[in-house]
Design an enzyme around this catalytic site. Structure first.
Site, PDB file in Angstrom:
ATOM      1  N   ASN A 139       0.840  -1.194   0.000  1.00  0.00           N
ATOM      2  CA  ASN A 139       0.000   0.000   0.000  1.00  0.00           C
ATOM      3  C   ASN A 139       0.877   1.247   0.000  1.00  0.00           C
ATOM      4  O   ASN A 139       1.940   1.297   0.635  1.00  0.00           O
ATOM      5  CB  ASN A 139      -1.008   0.001   1.160  1.00  0.00           C
ATOM      6  CG  ASN A 139      -0.409  -0.222   2.520  1.00  0.00           C
ATOM      7  OD1 ASN A 139       0.623  -0.859   2.674  1.00  0.00           O
ATOM      8  ND2 ASN A 139      -1.069   0.300   3.535  1.00  0.00           N
TER       9      ASN A 139
ATOM     10  N   GLU B 289       0.277   5.290   0.486  1.00  0.00           N
ATOM     11  CA  GLU B 289      -0.706   6.304   0.886  1.00  0.00           C
ATOM     12  C   GLU B 289      -0.271   7.696   0.422  1.00  0.00           C
ATOM     13  O   GLU B 289       0.840   7.894  -0.083  1.00  0.00           O
ATOM     14  CB  GLU B 289      -0.886   6.250   2.403  1.00  0.00           C
ATOM     15  CG  GLU B 289      -1.423   4.894   2.844  1.00  0.00           C
ATOM     16  CD  GLU B 289      -1.669   4.787   4.338  1.00  0.00           C
ATOM     17  OE1 GLU B 289      -1.192   5.651   5.112  1.00  0.00           O
ATOM     18  OE2 GLU B 289      -2.360   3.813   4.718  1.00  0.00           O
TER      19      GLU B 289
ATOM     20  N   CYS C  80      -4.127   0.376  -2.541  1.00  0.00           N
ATOM     21  CA  CYS C  80      -3.952  -0.837  -1.744  1.00  0.00           C
ATOM     22  C   CYS C  80      -2.869  -1.725  -2.356  1.00  0.00           C
ATOM     23  O   CYS C  80      -2.591  -1.669  -3.567  1.00  0.00           O
ATOM     24  CB  CYS C  80      -5.244  -1.641  -1.698  1.00  0.00           C
ATOM     25  SG  CYS C  80      -6.602  -0.851  -0.835  1.00  0.00           S
TER      26      CYS C  80
ATOM     27  N   GLU D 138      -2.967  -4.949  -2.946  1.00  0.00           N
ATOM     28  CA  GLU D 138      -3.449  -5.925  -3.930  1.00  0.00           C
ATOM     29  C   GLU D 138      -3.523  -5.301  -5.316  1.00  0.00           C
ATOM     30  O   GLU D 138      -3.095  -5.898  -6.308  1.00  0.00           O
ATOM     31  CB  GLU D 138      -4.845  -6.434  -3.562  1.00  0.00           C
ATOM     32  CG  GLU D 138      -4.936  -7.150  -2.235  1.00  0.00           C
ATOM     33  CD  GLU D 138      -5.274  -6.216  -1.092  1.00  0.00           C
ATOM     34  OE1 GLU D 138      -4.692  -5.103  -0.999  1.00  0.00           O
ATOM     35  OE2 GLU D 138      -6.116  -6.602  -0.267  1.00  0.00           O
TER      36      GLU D 138
ATOM     37  N   CYS E   3     -10.019  -5.402   0.577  1.00  0.00           N
ATOM     38  CA  CYS E   3     -11.151  -4.471   0.596  1.00  0.00           C
ATOM     39  C   CYS E   3     -12.045  -4.739  -0.625  1.00  0.00           C
ATOM     40  O   CYS E   3     -11.675  -5.459  -1.561  1.00  0.00           O
ATOM     41  CB  CYS E   3     -10.662  -3.027   0.625  1.00  0.00           C
ATOM     42  SG  CYS E   3     -10.119  -2.418  -0.983  1.00  0.00           S
TER      43      CYS E   3
ATOM     44  N   CYS F  76     -10.563  -3.882  -4.090  1.00  0.00           N
ATOM     45  CA  CYS F  76      -9.567  -4.866  -4.536  1.00  0.00           C
ATOM     46  C   CYS F  76     -10.232  -6.171  -4.938  1.00  0.00           C
ATOM     47  O   CYS F  76      -9.770  -6.840  -5.871  1.00  0.00           O
ATOM     48  CB  CYS F  76      -8.526  -5.089  -3.443  1.00  0.00           C
ATOM     49  SG  CYS F  76      -7.437  -3.661  -3.242  1.00  0.00           S
TER      50      CYS F  76
HETATM   51  N1  THU Z   1      -5.265  -1.602   2.434  1.00  0.00           N
HETATM   52  C1  THU Z   1      -4.695  -2.441   1.520  1.00  0.00           C
HETATM   53  O1  THU Z   1      -3.549  -2.239   1.094  1.00  0.00           O
HETATM   54  N2  THU Z   1      -5.423  -3.491   1.099  1.00  0.00           N
HETATM   55  C2  THU Z   1      -6.692  -3.762   1.506  1.00  0.00           C
HETATM   56  O2  THU Z   1      -7.334  -4.657   0.961  1.00  0.00           O
HETATM   57  C3  THU Z   1      -7.272  -3.027   2.622  1.00  0.00           C
HETATM   58  C4  THU Z   1      -6.599  -1.757   2.952  1.00  0.00           C
HETATM   59  C5  THU Z   1      -4.498  -0.446   2.885  1.00  0.00           C
HETATM   60  C6  THU Z   1      -5.063   0.872   2.447  1.00  0.00           C
HETATM   61  C7  THU Z   1      -4.518   1.808   3.494  1.00  0.00           C
HETATM   62  O3  THU Z   1      -3.209   2.215   3.100  1.00  0.00           O
HETATM   63  C8  THU Z   1      -4.387   0.931   4.741  1.00  0.00           C
HETATM   64  O4  THU Z   1      -4.472  -0.411   4.284  1.00  0.00           O
HETATM   65  C9  THU Z   1      -5.481   1.164   5.763  1.00  0.00           C
HETATM   66  O5  THU Z   1      -6.728   1.109   5.197  1.00  0.00           O
END
Ligand code: THU
Length: 140
Positions: free
Chosen positions: A49, A51, A60, A62, A93, A96
């Site tokens: 991930n 940000e 994310c 994935e 999520c 994804c």
């Molecule tokens: N996140 C992912 O990388 N994958 C997911 O399927 C769920 C959330 C990340 C997004 C964000 O940077 C952090 O987790 C918190 O939500």
């Protein structure tokens, strides 16, 4: 591709997801996620991930892994491993799940592991997103 993943392969994929999580850029959530996707070409494509101060621009792990693979010329996949959460595994999520459904068979295994010790959830793309909207719905 479905089902027939050896223990060695799933273990290697989970290890690759742990490595990917180390590269996460997550100063806002402090929730690192690593993803490792085994391509039908035998290559492991990983992602973490990433940000942003403008939160909605974050991506994310994935989707980063899938887009990395597609950009490298691989659109068919065998299995996915995730590493997220300290003692409870994170699961993909909704956004994804939809992107996974675009490229992966419903039967494709997904392994969700913790960053520390804890259980591994073994599931499939179809279990994560039943009756997914996609090409078979006749979208043009
Ligand atoms: N996140 C992912 O990388 N994958 C997911 O399927 C769920 C959330 C990340 C997004 C964000 O940077 C952090 O987790 C918190 O939500």
């Amino acid at each position: 591709m479905n089902g027939l993943i050896s223990k060695e392969t799933s273990t290697a994929l989970i290890a690759a997801a742990h490595m990917a999580a180390k590269e996460a850029y997550c100063p806002y959530s402090n929730y690192p996620v690593g993803a490792a996707l085994l391509g039908l070409d035998g290559v492991i494509y990983s992602g973490c991930n990433v940000e942003n101060a403008s939160y909605g621009l974050s991506i994310c792990a994935e989707r980063a892994a899938i887009f990395n693979a597609v950009g490298a010329g691989c659109q068919q996949f065998v299995a996915l491993a995730l590493a997220a959460g300290q003692d409870q595994p994170g699961t993909p999520c909704g956004a994804c799940r939809q992107v996974l459904a675009e490229f992966c068979d419903q039967e494709m295994p997904v392994y969700c592991a913790c960053l520390q010790r804890g259980p591994v959830i073994t599931t499939t793309v179809g279990e994560l997103l039943p009756l997914a909207f996609g090409l078979r719905n006749g979208v043009q």
